[in-house]
Design an enzyme around this catalytic site. Structure first.
Site, PDB file in Angstrom:
ATOM      1  N   ASP A  15       0.883  -1.191   0.000  1.00 51.74           N
ATOM      2  CA  ASP A  15       0.000   0.000   0.000  1.00 51.74           C
ATOM      3  C   ASP A  15       0.918   1.239   0.000  1.00 51.74           C
ATOM      4  O   ASP A  15       0.929   2.008   0.941  1.00 51.74           O
ATOM      5  CB  ASP A  15      -0.971   0.001   1.196  1.00 51.74           C
ATOM      6  N   HIS A 246       9.491  -0.904   8.704  1.00 51.63           N
ATOM      7  CA  HIS A 246       8.579  -2.047   8.843  1.00 51.63           C
ATOM      8  C   HIS A 246       8.622  -2.957   7.616  1.00 51.63           C
ATOM      9  O   HIS A 246       8.889  -4.161   7.702  1.00 51.63           O
ATOM     10  CB  HIS A 246       7.132  -1.562   8.981  1.00 51.63           C
TER      11      HIS A 246
HETATM   12  C1  BDR Z   1       2.508  -0.887   8.579  1.00 51.41           C
HETATM   13  O1  BDR Z   1       1.408   0.002   8.374  1.00 51.41           O
HETATM   14  C2  BDR Z   1       1.615   0.790   7.218  1.00 51.41           C
HETATM   15  O2  BDR Z   1       1.303   2.096   7.481  1.00 51.41           O
HETATM   16  C3  BDR Z   1       3.069   0.671   6.900  1.00 51.41           C
HETATM   17  O3  BDR Z   1       3.310   0.830   5.510  1.00 51.41           O
HETATM   18  C4  BDR Z   1       3.419  -0.705   7.376  1.00 51.41           C
HETATM   19  O4  BDR Z   1       3.083  -1.658   6.402  1.00 51.41           O
HETATM   20  C5  BDR Z   1       3.170  -0.574   9.908  1.00 51.41           C
HETATM   21  O5  BDR Z   1       2.292  -0.808  10.961  1.00 51.41           O
HETATM   22 CA    CA Z   2       2.721  -0.929   4.100  1.00 46.78          CA
END
Ligand code: BDR
Ligand code: CA
Length: 315
Positions: A15, A246
């Site tokens: 995303d 992340h």
């Molecule tokens: C996850 O949430 C999204 O906002 C980031 O891209 C990542 O995949 C972190 O909690």
């Molecule tokens: Ca993400």
């Protein structure tokens, strides 16, 4: 004669999103992964924006990997909306983006996942770094698919640490808890790369200056990441000068599973709780360990950072 190395075929579900953008760079530059396609979903921004950002990053990477659009909302709920506080109004920290050179393919992401998994039964790793809606849809259409997927490496969840949207829920699970629950119940082999380890994978402000300025994506990622670091600094009193990586960490684990230490537990997702919606419930009761998802609990931080720097072009 040199023996050719077997690459791990992967589909990356994103995303895009600032940390997703780094994940795309990592995946495109991994000599161990064969990136079959990238699927997109709503989340950090709306579907049109996450797809545009994905195509834009692939353009900047000079990669012609096909992109498939997927879900524009959760399976059963209203979408809670984009996350401009962390990802900016354009999903990439308001960095100036070049126009994209191509469009997404016409096939739906869930259909692409089904076709690929069926045609390479037992071989494909799905790396999901977003809401699990696309994979859940594929599994709903075809429950037998779970047995044909080699592994899902998922950025999502918070096993034994705090959440990042609520006290107990991580964004990718909280954003579509029913979808996540379908995936955890499906029996597909899962490595859960949650906040327990991703909050240890840190991109520091000074690292941004180590990015080779000649790389076409350098400026976009430097500007976007500065925005991301500022958002974390403003909201988290304990964070100064860094942001978590992340999504790249999930790609890194698909690339080299030995970067994390895991323990295996049954995991379920709360879908009804007033205060616990989207919580990943890890069953630690006596006798439960050993079946279920492999939950990443420790990270070889220095080794991860050194591979990350090499893959993304930092000196
Ligand atoms: C996850 O949430 C999204 O906002 C980031 O891209 C990542 O995949 C972190 O909690
Ligand atoms: Ca993400």
């Amino acid at each position: 004669m040199a023996l050719s190395k077997t690459l791990r075929p992967v589909i990356l579900d994103v995303d895009t999103g600032i940390d997703d953008a780094w994940a795309l760079v990592y995946a495109a530059h991994s000599p161990n992964l064969e990136l079959l396609g990238v699927t997109t979903v709503f989340g950090n921004a709306d579907l049109e924006t996450t797809t545009r950002n994905t195509l834009c990053m692939l353009d900047l990477l000079g990669a012609n990997t096909p992109v498939y659009q997927g879900a524009d909302r959760p399976l059963l709920r209203e979408w809670a909306g984009p996350v401009p506080r962390y990802h900016g109004d354009n999903g990439l920290g308001n960095a100036t983006l070049p126009p994209v050179s191509r469009q997404a393919e016409s096939q739906h992401a869930a259909q692409f996942i089904r076709e690929q998994v069926r045609s390479r039964a037992g071989q494909i790793t799905l790396v999901t770094v977003a809401r699990l809606t696309n994979l859940a849809r594929a599994l709903l259409y075809e429950p037998g698919l779970a047995a044909l997927i080699d592994r899902v490496v998922m950025m999502g969840g918070a096993a034994f640490c705090a959440g990042n949207v609520t006290a107990v829920a991580e964004a990718n699970i909280w954003g579509d808890p029913e979808a996540a629950d379908i995936v955890f119940r499906s029996g597909v082999p899962i490595t859960m790369v949650g906040l327990d380890v991703t909050m240890q994978a840190r991109l520091r402000r000074e690292d941004l200056n180590r990015l080779d300025p000649a790389l076409p994506y350098a400026k976009v990622l430097q500007d976007a990441s500065e925005y991301y670091i500022r958002a974390y600094e403003q909201d988290s009193p304990g964070i100064h000068g860094w942001c978590p990586l992340h999504d790249p960490l999930a790609v890194a684990v698909a690339d080299d599973p030995s970067l994390v230490g895991t323990e295996t537990f049954p995991v379920r997702v709360e879908t009804q709780g007033q205060r616990t919606d989207g919580m990943t419930i890890v069953d630690r009761r006596d006798g439960c360990a050993g079946t279920g998802a492999e939950v990443a609990l420790t990270l070889d931080i220095e080794r991860f950072l050194s591979v990350f720097r090499a893959r993304v072009g930092m000196h």
